[in-house]
Design a protein around this motif. Structure first.
Motif, PDB file in Angstrom:
ATOM      1  N   ALA A  79      -5.314  -9.000 -41.108  1.00 54.33           N
ATOM      2  CA  ALA A  79      -5.233  -7.573 -41.407  1.00 54.33           C
ATOM      3  C   ALA A  79      -5.707  -6.734 -40.225  1.00 54.33           C
ATOM      4  O   ALA A  79      -5.121  -5.689 -39.909  1.00 54.33           O
ATOM      5  CB  ALA A  79      -6.071  -7.248 -42.644  1.00 54.33           C
ATOM      6  N   TYR A  80      -6.755  -7.197 -39.546  1.00 55.19           N
ATOM      7  CA  TYR A  80      -7.276  -6.452 -38.403  1.00 55.19           C
ATOM      8  C   TYR A  80      -6.359  -6.591 -37.193  1.00 55.19           C
ATOM      9  O   TYR A  80      -6.176  -5.638 -36.420  1.00 55.19           O
ATOM     10  CB  TYR A  80      -8.693  -6.929 -38.089  1.00 55.19           C
ATOM     11  N   TRP A  81      -5.784  -7.755 -37.005  1.00 56.38           N
ATOM     12  CA  TRP A  81      -4.801  -7.933 -35.953  1.00 56.38           C
ATOM     13  C   TRP A  81      -3.600  -7.023 -36.198  1.00 56.38           C
ATOM     14  O   TRP A  81      -3.063  -6.409 -35.263  1.00 56.38           O
ATOM     15  CB  TRP A  81      -4.330  -9.390 -35.902  1.00 56.38           C
ATOM     16  N   LEU A  82      -3.179  -6.945 -37.449  1.00 59.92           N
ATOM     17  CA  LEU A  82      -2.046  -6.108 -37.813  1.00 59.92           C
ATOM     18  C   LEU A  82      -2.328  -4.646 -37.487  1.00 59.92           C
ATOM     19  O   LEU A  82      -1.483  -3.941 -36.920  1.00 59.92           O
ATOM     20  CB  LEU A  82      -1.726  -6.270 -39.304  1.00 59.92           C
ATOM     21  N   THR A  83      -3.526  -4.184 -37.809  1.00 60.49           N
ATOM     22  CA  THR A  83      -3.902  -2.802 -37.529  1.00 60.49           C
ATOM     23  C   THR A  83      -3.856  -2.504 -36.037  1.00 60.49           C
ATOM     24  O   THR A  83      -3.322  -1.479 -35.597  1.00 60.49           O
ATOM     25  CB  THR A  83      -5.315  -2.512 -38.067  1.00 60.49           C
ATOM     26  N   GLY A  84      -4.414  -3.415 -35.251  1.00 68.03           N
ATOM     27  CA  GLY A  84      -4.411  -3.219 -33.801  1.00 68.03           C
ATOM     28  C   GLY A  84      -3.014  -3.217 -33.221  1.00 68.03           C
ATOM     29  O   GLY A  84      -2.690  -2.398 -32.344  1.00 68.03           O
ATOM     30  N   LEU A  85      -2.150  -4.103 -33.709  1.00 70.29           N
ATOM     31  CA  LEU A  85      -0.788  -4.175 -33.199  1.00 70.29           C
ATOM     32  C   LEU A  85       0.016  -2.938 -33.566  1.00 70.29           C
ATOM     33  O   LEU A  85       0.824  -2.449 -32.768  1.00 70.29           O
ATOM     34  CB  LEU A  85      -0.100  -5.434 -33.739  1.00 70.29           C
ATOM     35  N   ILE A 111       4.182  -2.262 -15.728  1.00 74.51           N
ATOM     36  CA  ILE A 111       4.615  -2.716 -17.047  1.00 74.51           C
ATOM     37  C   ILE A 111       5.099  -1.503 -17.830  1.00 74.51           C
ATOM     38  O   ILE A 111       4.318  -0.591 -18.108  1.00 74.51           O
ATOM     39  CB  ILE A 111       3.471  -3.411 -17.813  1.00 74.51           C
ATOM     40  N   ALA A 112       6.379  -1.463 -18.165  1.00 78.11           N
ATOM     41  CA  ALA A 112       6.946  -0.307 -18.851  1.00 78.11           C
ATOM     42  C   ALA A 112       6.375  -0.174 -20.255  1.00 78.11           C
ATOM     43  O   ALA A 112       6.103  -1.174 -20.934  1.00 78.11           O
ATOM     44  CB  ALA A 112       8.465  -0.426 -18.909  1.00 78.11           C
ATOM     45  N   ALA A 113       6.218   1.065 -20.696  1.00 72.84           N
ATOM     46  CA  ALA A 113       5.718   1.328 -22.047  1.00 72.84           C
ATOM     47  C   ALA A 113       6.637   0.703 -23.089  1.00 72.84           C
ATOM     48  O   ALA A 113       6.178   0.177 -24.107  1.00 72.84           O
ATOM     49  CB  ALA A 113       5.593   2.836 -22.271  1.00 72.84           C
ATOM     50  N   LEU A 114       7.957   0.742 -22.824  1.00 67.61           N
ATOM     51  CA  LEU A 114       8.900   0.163 -23.778  1.00 67.61           C
ATOM     52  C   LEU A 114       8.722  -1.344 -23.884  1.00 67.61           C
ATOM     53  O   LEU A 114       8.862  -1.919 -24.970  1.00 67.61           O
ATOM     54  CB  LEU A 114      10.337   0.494 -23.354  1.00 67.61           C
ATOM     55  N   GLN A 115       8.409  -2.008 -22.768  1.00 70.52           N
ATOM     56  CA  GLN A 115       8.176  -3.455 -22.808  1.00 70.52           C
ATOM     57  C   GLN A 115       6.959  -3.786 -23.673  1.00 70.52           C
ATOM     58  O   GLN A 115       6.981  -4.740 -24.452  1.00 70.52           O
ATOM     59  CB  GLN A 115       7.977  -3.983 -21.390  1.00 70.52           C
ATOM     60  N   VAL A 116       5.902  -2.999 -23.522  1.00 67.82           N
ATOM     61  CA  VAL A 116       4.708  -3.204 -24.344  1.00 67.82           C
ATOM     62  C   VAL A 116       5.046  -2.946 -25.813  1.00 67.82           C
ATOM     63  O   VAL A 116       4.623  -3.688 -26.712  1.00 67.82           O
ATOM     64  CB  VAL A 116       3.570  -2.274 -23.891  1.00 67.82           C
ATOM     65  N   ALA A 121       5.657  -5.312 -31.046  1.00 64.62           N
ATOM     66  CA  ALA A 121       6.401  -5.337 -32.307  1.00 64.62           C
ATOM     67  C   ALA A 121       6.760  -6.767 -32.707  1.00 64.62           C
ATOM     68  O   ALA A 121       6.714  -7.122 -33.891  1.00 64.62           O
ATOM     69  CB  ALA A 121       7.662  -4.492 -32.181  1.00 64.62           C
ATOM     70  N   VAL A 122       7.127  -7.581 -31.730  1.00 61.58           N
ATOM     71  CA  VAL A 122       7.471  -8.986 -32.025  1.00 61.58           C
ATOM     72  C   VAL A 122       6.258  -9.722 -32.584  1.00 61.58           C
ATOM     73  O   VAL A 122       6.347 -10.447 -33.586  1.00 61.58           O
ATOM     74  CB  VAL A 122       7.999  -9.686 -30.766  1.00 61.58           C
ATOM     75  N   VAL A 123       5.099  -9.541 -31.947  1.00 65.45           N
ATOM     76  CA  VAL A 123       3.875 -10.191 -32.430  1.00 65.45           C
ATOM     77  C   VAL A 123       3.463  -9.606 -33.774  1.00 65.45           C
ATOM     78  O   VAL A 123       2.940 -10.316 -34.647  1.00 65.45           O
ATOM     79  CB  VAL A 123       2.737 -10.025 -31.403  1.00 65.45           C
ATOM     80  N   LEU A 124       3.728  -8.305 -33.956  1.00 62.56           N
ATOM     81  CA  LEU A 124       3.372  -7.648 -35.215  1.00 62.56           C
ATOM     82  C   LEU A 124       4.073  -8.297 -36.403  1.00 62.56           C
ATOM     83  O   LEU A 124       3.503  -8.406 -37.492  1.00 62.56           O
ATOM     84  CB  LEU A 124       3.736  -6.159 -35.131  1.00 62.56           C
ATOM     85  N   VAL A 129       3.597 -11.070 -41.569  1.00 61.65           N
ATOM     86  CA  VAL A 129       3.890 -12.191 -42.473  1.00 61.65           C
ATOM     87  C   VAL A 129       2.597 -12.902 -42.859  1.00 61.65           C
ATOM     88  O   VAL A 129       2.379 -13.249 -44.029  1.00 61.65           O
ATOM     89  CB  VAL A 129       4.875 -13.170 -41.811  1.00 61.65           C
ATOM     90  N   ALA A 130       1.712 -13.100 -41.879  1.00 54.67           N
ATOM     91  CA  ALA A 130       0.433 -13.763 -42.158  1.00 54.67           C
ATOM     92  C   ALA A 130      -0.424 -12.926 -43.105  1.00 54.67           C
ATOM     93  O   ALA A 130      -1.162 -13.470 -43.944  1.00 54.67           O
ATOM     94  CB  ALA A 130      -0.319 -14.002 -40.847  1.00 54.67           C
ATOM     95  N   HIS A 131      -0.315 -11.611 -42.985  1.00 51.20           N
ATOM     96  CA  HIS A 131      -1.133 -10.723 -43.817  1.00 51.20           C
ATOM     97  C   HIS A 131      -0.703 -10.740 -45.282  1.00 51.20           C
ATOM     98  O   HIS A 131      -1.543 -10.730 -46.191  1.00 51.20           O
ATOM     99  CB  HIS A 131      -1.059  -9.302 -43.268  1.00 51.20           C
ATOM    100  N   ILE A 132       0.610 -10.761 -45.518  1.00 51.71           N
ATOM    101  CA  ILE A 132       1.088 -10.683 -46.901  1.00 51.71           C
ATOM    102  C   ILE A 132       1.297 -12.051 -47.531  1.00 51.71           C
ATOM    103  O   ILE A 132       1.470 -12.153 -48.753  1.00 51.71           O
ATOM    104  CB  ILE A 132       2.403  -9.878 -46.980  1.00 51.71           C
ATOM    105  N   TRP A 133       1.255 -13.103 -46.687  1.00 54.52           N
ATOM    106  CA  TRP A 133       1.496 -14.448 -47.219  1.00 54.52           C
ATOM    107  C   TRP A 133       0.398 -14.840 -48.218  1.00 54.52           C
ATOM    108  O   TRP A 133      -0.772 -14.750 -47.939  1.00 54.52           O
ATOM    109  CB  TRP A 133       1.541 -15.450 -46.084  1.00 54.52           C
TER     110      TRP A 133
END
Length: 348
Positions: A79-85, A111-116, A121-124, A129-133
């Motif tokens: 949940a905390y990882w999700l918030t940070g992402l 490093i472009a802002a869009l790349q970040v 978003a991919v890691v999010l 999924v881990a949060h709601i599983w």
């Protein structure tokens, strides 16, 4: 105040809904390049992302309640990882919209802002999924109540209003973001191919060598077409709108897919699409109905293509994002299967 005190399930569902809309439109934005559709997708994506900020007061109450519980009942670390992402996604998205050059430099590379934004978003998705599983939340009748629907409408309206305010800020302040295209891209190298950034999809790289011909097949026949025969004088002015966040308008020259097939294969029975493949294995299917306006280009702005931009021949697909513009074309196949029978994005 009473609404904040009742924060809970509805707040979480609203957050989930906005995340799904933001994620879905983010993916769709990579594929849609027509002006109207691209603009609608970009607005929906931006509004959904900014709408997350409107739910911060309610979510704060939910978090405080969770922290007051015994340790064994508190939210998992996901949940905390999700918030940070989510925070990283929103901040980097706003920076890209404002026209920030990049987030930070490392070894001289910006490093472009869009790349970040895309990377977070991919890691999010994994964190979500881990949060709601295993939480075993089931739909309830109140989830479709009149009150919930009214709240959804208010949230959508507030999200769009917040998006409009930020767009107004870019225009009033003269920020670069006020000059980006409907898809959110910035102009780089219009009518000057040498000024266009050299970018590839995912793990694709500029090949060391390419052949002197392409192979055309269909209807049980196969023809080798010399590259010199591809400059037939067909021209189209089209916008290369890269998923890397930039665009450029160029006059492209070469031969249309329709002319290529007609000249070398004639009519192919049952044809539905054309599969255009690069020497790297990267490929996209183009509907047969678009063959007349889709070009195999050998030149841009009157100049031969450079290796980084697809020389000696690349696909020019007007109205489609850059992911469709296959570089270093090696093979064209006329297929009797639908054009949509392919992954949304190349998997090579």
């Amino acid at each position: 105040m009473r609404g904040l005190q009742r924060a809970g399930r509805r707040s979480n569902l609203a957050l989930l809904g906005l995340l799904l809309v933001a994620g879905g439109t983010g993916v769709l934005g990579f594929a849609v390049g027509t002006p109207v559709a691209g603009r609608v997708v970009a607005v929906a994506h931006g509004a959904a992302g900014l709408g997350l900020l409107l739910l911060v007061p309610w979510k704060t109450v939910v978090v405080r309640r969770a922290r007051a519980r015994p340790p064994q009942l508190r939210a998992p670390a996901a949940a905390y990882w999700l918030t940070g992402l989510v925070a990283v996604c929103v901040v980097s998205g706003v920076l890209h919209a404002a026209g920030a050059a990049g987030i930070w430099a490392t070894s001289g590379t910006l490093i472009a802002a869009l790349q970040v934004h895309v990377g977070a978003a991919v890691v999010l998705v994994v964190a979500l999924v881990a949060h709601i599983w295993g939480r075993h939340q089931r739909p309830r009748k109140v989830d479709l109540s009149r009150r919930t629907l009214l709240g959804t409408g208010a949230l959508a309206g507030g999200s769009l209003a917040l998006w409009a305010v930020t767009e107004g800020v870019w225009r009033v302040t003269g920020a670069p973001g006020a000059r980006r295209s409907g898809t959110g891209s910035y102009e780089r190298g219009t009518d000057d191919p040498a000024a266009m950034p050299v970018t590839q999809w995912a793990s694709d790289t500029v090949p060391d060598a390419v052949g002197s011909s392409i192979t055309l097949s269909g209807g049980g026949r196969e023809v080798v077409v010399p590259l010199a025969d591809l400059d037939r004088g067909d021209e189209v002015r089209a916008r290369l709108d890269c998923t890397g966040g930039w665009y450029a308008d160029q006059d492209w020259r070469g031969t249309t897919l329709a002319r290529l097939v007609a000249d070398h294969l004639g009519e192919v029975a049952g044809a539905q699409c054309l599969l255009v493949t690069s020497v790297t294995g990267f490929s996209r299917r183009i509907p047969l109905r678009d063959a007349e306006g889709t070009l195999l280009a050998t030149h841009a702005a009157g100049q031969p293509l450079s290796p980084g931009h697809g020389a000696p021949v690349r696909l020019v697909a007007p109205g489609r994002r850059g992911v469709w513009w296959v570089k270093w074309v090696d093979r064209v196949e006329v297929l009797d299967s639908p054009w949509w029978l392919q992954p949304p994005f190349p998997l090579q």
